[in-house]
Design an enzyme around this catalytic site. Structure first.
Site, PDB file in Angstrom:
ATOM      1  NE  ARG A 111       3.666  -5.307   4.669  1.00  0.00           N
ATOM      2  CZ  ARG A 111       2.541  -5.641   4.336  1.00  0.00           C
ATOM      3  NH1 ARG A 111       1.875  -6.267   5.332  1.00  0.00           N
ATOM      4  NH2 ARG A 111       1.971  -5.323   3.248  1.00  0.00           N
ATOM      5  CG  ASP A 114      -1.441  -5.405   6.867  1.00  0.00           C
ATOM      6  OD1 ASP A 114      -1.176  -6.018   5.553  1.00  0.00           O
ATOM      7  OD2 ASP A 114      -2.730  -5.414   7.106  1.00  0.00           O
ATOM      8  CB  VAL A 173      -0.155   1.999   8.812  1.00  0.00           C
ATOM      9  CG1 VAL A 173       0.834   0.951   9.354  1.00  0.00           C
ATOM     10  CG2 VAL A 173       0.473   2.857   7.634  1.00  0.00           C
ATOM     11  CG  HIS A 174      -4.127   2.418   4.055  1.00  0.00           C
ATOM     12  ND1 HIS A 174      -2.977   1.587   3.619  1.00  0.00           N
ATOM     13  CD2 HIS A 174      -5.189   1.595   3.742  1.00  0.00           C
ATOM     14  CE1 HIS A 174      -3.425   0.336   3.241  1.00  0.00           C
ATOM     15  NE2 HIS A 174      -4.947   0.445   3.310  1.00  0.00           N
ATOM     16  CD  GLU A 229      -0.143  -3.186   2.893  1.00  0.00           C
ATOM     17  OE1 GLU A 229      -0.322  -3.349   1.617  1.00  0.00           O
ATOM     18  OE2 GLU A 229      -0.337  -3.624   3.909  1.00  0.00           O
ATOM     19  CD  GLN A 287       0.266  -5.909  -5.585  1.00  0.00           C
ATOM     20  OE1 GLN A 287      -0.657  -6.309  -6.203  1.00  0.00           O
ATOM     21  NE2 GLN A 287       0.409  -4.832  -4.922  1.00  0.00           N
ATOM     22  CB  VAL A 288       1.312 -13.784  -6.149  1.00  0.00           C
ATOM     23  CG1 VAL A 288       0.955 -15.174  -6.833  1.00  0.00           C
ATOM     24  CG2 VAL A 288       2.690 -13.257  -6.689  1.00  0.00           C
ATOM     25  N   GLY A 289      -1.521 -13.301  -4.552  1.00  0.00           N
ATOM     26  CA  GLY A 289      -2.596 -14.060  -3.683  1.00  0.00           C
ATOM     27  C   GLY A 289      -3.736 -13.398  -4.211  1.00  0.00           C
TER      28      GLY A 289
END
Length: 564
Positions: free
Chosen positions: A249, A251, A253-254, A283, A376-378
């Site tokens: 995955r 991270d 990449v934008h 992502e 989204q949690v951290g």
């Protein structure tokens, strides 16, 4: 192009390589042995071959005051400022016949090695994970970072396994054990920046970065330069070859902002490993459907799925959730049918600038859906999970949508057993850097209504406190048995009814009624039609069963059925 890092030869000698374009002389220092002057070529590559077997500690001396670790070190001794260690890549694999699993079979559980007891701690949990119906684990970054605890996105040595988690052999044992249980293993890698503690590249290879392109972490990584391209592509291949990782995955990449690099990297990976199921996931905040349409990448993390469901489940509309506050049921309908919600429309959270590209022609499996993940949690100030933010009935319905819908589901560790433990942002920085991270974290939440008051921001846990890390260790929730049973039931149903029909499934229609009710249909690979109806409103309307075979129903909140 020259490869980075040490190459162990015949078990006794090692060839060392370093790209140090800014230096005229570099000395190889081997612990307990004489130093060796390295030879420089016109491109700035320094090489030396010296007696050094596995376990030998080494580093590069740039001048009298500065010795640095190998940026392609496979293991460190004494942290990211310490000695690099020669590693023998050979390993006695047990699951020798493993070739991976097809993408449509994936149900991914994201885990953090540090909070689960390192590689050995995760390995101990694998039998229970496999028995739950999960088919893959995804490790948050495991490369070396400053200090002893970190999410992993502050890494500075992308090739080196983080010492607090275990050794390279222990990571391989974890992967081998997972494969023996039928579990795929994904790894999150970060190629868009380096962390703030232990990155020495600017001291000898300033061309590794575009000094004139600013990012939140300094100059942009110069992935268009051949040595830099090779650094990251070889890193990806190392994880996939040496560690037999099944997928990566990539991270954010934008923040790389170079689609040519992404396409070339994926192409090289595909060409190098044609005989295995290797899965590549992005992502990408830009919602760039072109990277998925080209066929090199299997999927993208679909933040839109989480964001709109978070609004429907919690009513929160601060900060980036404001992009989904208006007509959330209609937005969810678009997400279920077409993948991305933002497909070129102006996004308020992005200053009204257009975000995304049309994605309705893509298969549903081109999107990784989730209700929760580390971000989204951290990235909540207090690290609360959804179970603390919404009611049980609506969370059950959203969980059913996640696990029975045709997008690829991703879970966050502890979610499957109703954990109420927070997952907080934690680091192990010191002195001025610790102060900067702590205060920066608190400023970040000033845009959220609950933390507009400076006194409220003072209650946000200090990322550097060990207690912040310890609080983030997931513990089963008080209703763990109920949640385990629900996940096991839904994943069994997914395996029986959804997975065999999933490859190539596409959205047909999706309609919203009211503020929180959506009905969606997909054409599956065998021609069958999957229908899902979900109602997250305060007073759900009665659900009427339609023609077909009911897969799962949860009161009037959720129903899924197949029509053939």
């Amino acid at each position: 192009m020259t490869a980075w890092g040490p190459e162990l030869r015949d078990g006794a000698d090692t060839r060392f390589r370093l790209w140090a374009l800014d230096r005229e002389a570099v000395t190889l220092e081997i612990d307990g042995a004489p130093s060796v002057a390295m030879q420089r070529d016109d491109a700035g590559w320094f090489t030396a071959t010296a007696p050094a077997s596995a376990g030998t500690r080494y580093r590069y001396r740039l001048d009298a005051d500065l010795a640095v670790p190998d940026p392609a070190s496979r293991l460190q001794s004494g942290g990211v400022h310490g000695w690099s260690v020669v590693v023998d890549p050979r390993f006695a694999w047990s699951a020798t016949e493993w070739r991976g699993r097809p993408w449509e079979e994936m149900v991914i559980l994201e885990v953090h090695a540090g909070t689960l007891g390192g590689f050995e701690g995760i390995r101990d949990k694998l039998p229970a994970i496999a028995a739950s119906g999960v088919t893959a684990i995804e490790l948050m970054p495991v490369n070396a970072f400053g200090g002893t605890r970190n999410w992993g996105y502050d890494g500075v040595l992308p090739y080196a396994v983080a010492e607090p988690y275990g050794s390279p052999a222990e990571l391989k044992t974890l992967v081998d054990t997972a494969h023996g249980l039928g579990l795929s293993v994904f790894l999150d890698v970060v190629y868009n920046h380096f962390g703030p503690d232990g990155n020495y590249l600017n001291a000898y290879a300033s061309a590794f970065f575009h000094q004139d392109i600013d990012t939140p972490w300094g100059g942009a990584v110069a992935v268009d330069a051949d040595p830099v391209h090779r650094f990251f592509v070889d890193n990806a291949l190392m994880w996939l070859r040496d560690y037999r990782i099944d997928g990566l995955r990539f991270d954010a990449v934008h923040a790389i902002a170079n689609d040519d690099f992404l396409d070339r990297m994926a192409g090289e990976i595909r060409a190098a490993l044609p005989e295995r199921h290797v899965h590549l996931v992005l992502e990408n905040e830009k919602n760039d459907a072109e990277r998925l349409r080209a066929g090199c990448y299997d999927a993208q993390w679909n933040d839109d799925f989480h964001n709109v469901l978070h609004v429907l489940l919690t009513g929160e509309t601060s900060a980036y959730y404001g992009d989904f506050a208006d007509r959330p049921a209609e937005r969810l309908a678009r997400c279920l049918k077409e993948g991305f919600i933002y497909q070129g429309e102006g996004s308020p959270n992005h200053d009204g600038k257009p975000r995304g590209k049309p994605s309705g022609d893509l298969p549903s499996t081109a999107f990784v859906a989730f209700l929760q993940n580390h971000d989204q949690v951290g990235n909540r100030a207090m690290g609360e999970r959804l179970i603390r933010l919404t009611d049980r009935e609506r969370l059950r319905a959203a969980t059913a949508l996640l696990l029975l819908g045709p997008q690829i589901p991703l879970l966050f560790m502890g979610e499957e057993e109703g954990s109420e433990s927070p997952f907080l942002f934690f680091t192990d920085f010191h002195d001025e850097l610790a102060d900067a991270v702590r205060e920066g974290r608190r400023r970040e939440f000033a845009k959220f209504d609950a933390f507009a008051d400076p006194e409220a921001r003072e209650r946000i846990p200090d990322p550097n406190a060990r207690s912040t890390f310890e609080a983030s260790i997931p513990e089963p929730g008080p209703a763990a048995g109920e949640w385990r049973a629900l996940y096991r039931e839904l994943l069994t149903l997914r395996q029986v009814h959804i997975v065999p029909r999933l490859k190539g499934a596409v959205g047909l229609s999706a309609n919203a009624s009211g503020e929180a009710r959506v009905k969606a249909r997909w054409r599956m690979a065998d021609g069958a039609m999957l229908t899902i109806l979900i109602d997250l409103g305060p007073d759900p309307l009665p659900l009427k069963q339609e023609e077909g075979t009911m897969i799962f129903r949860d009161n009037d909140r959720f129903a899924a059925w197949i029509s053939t």
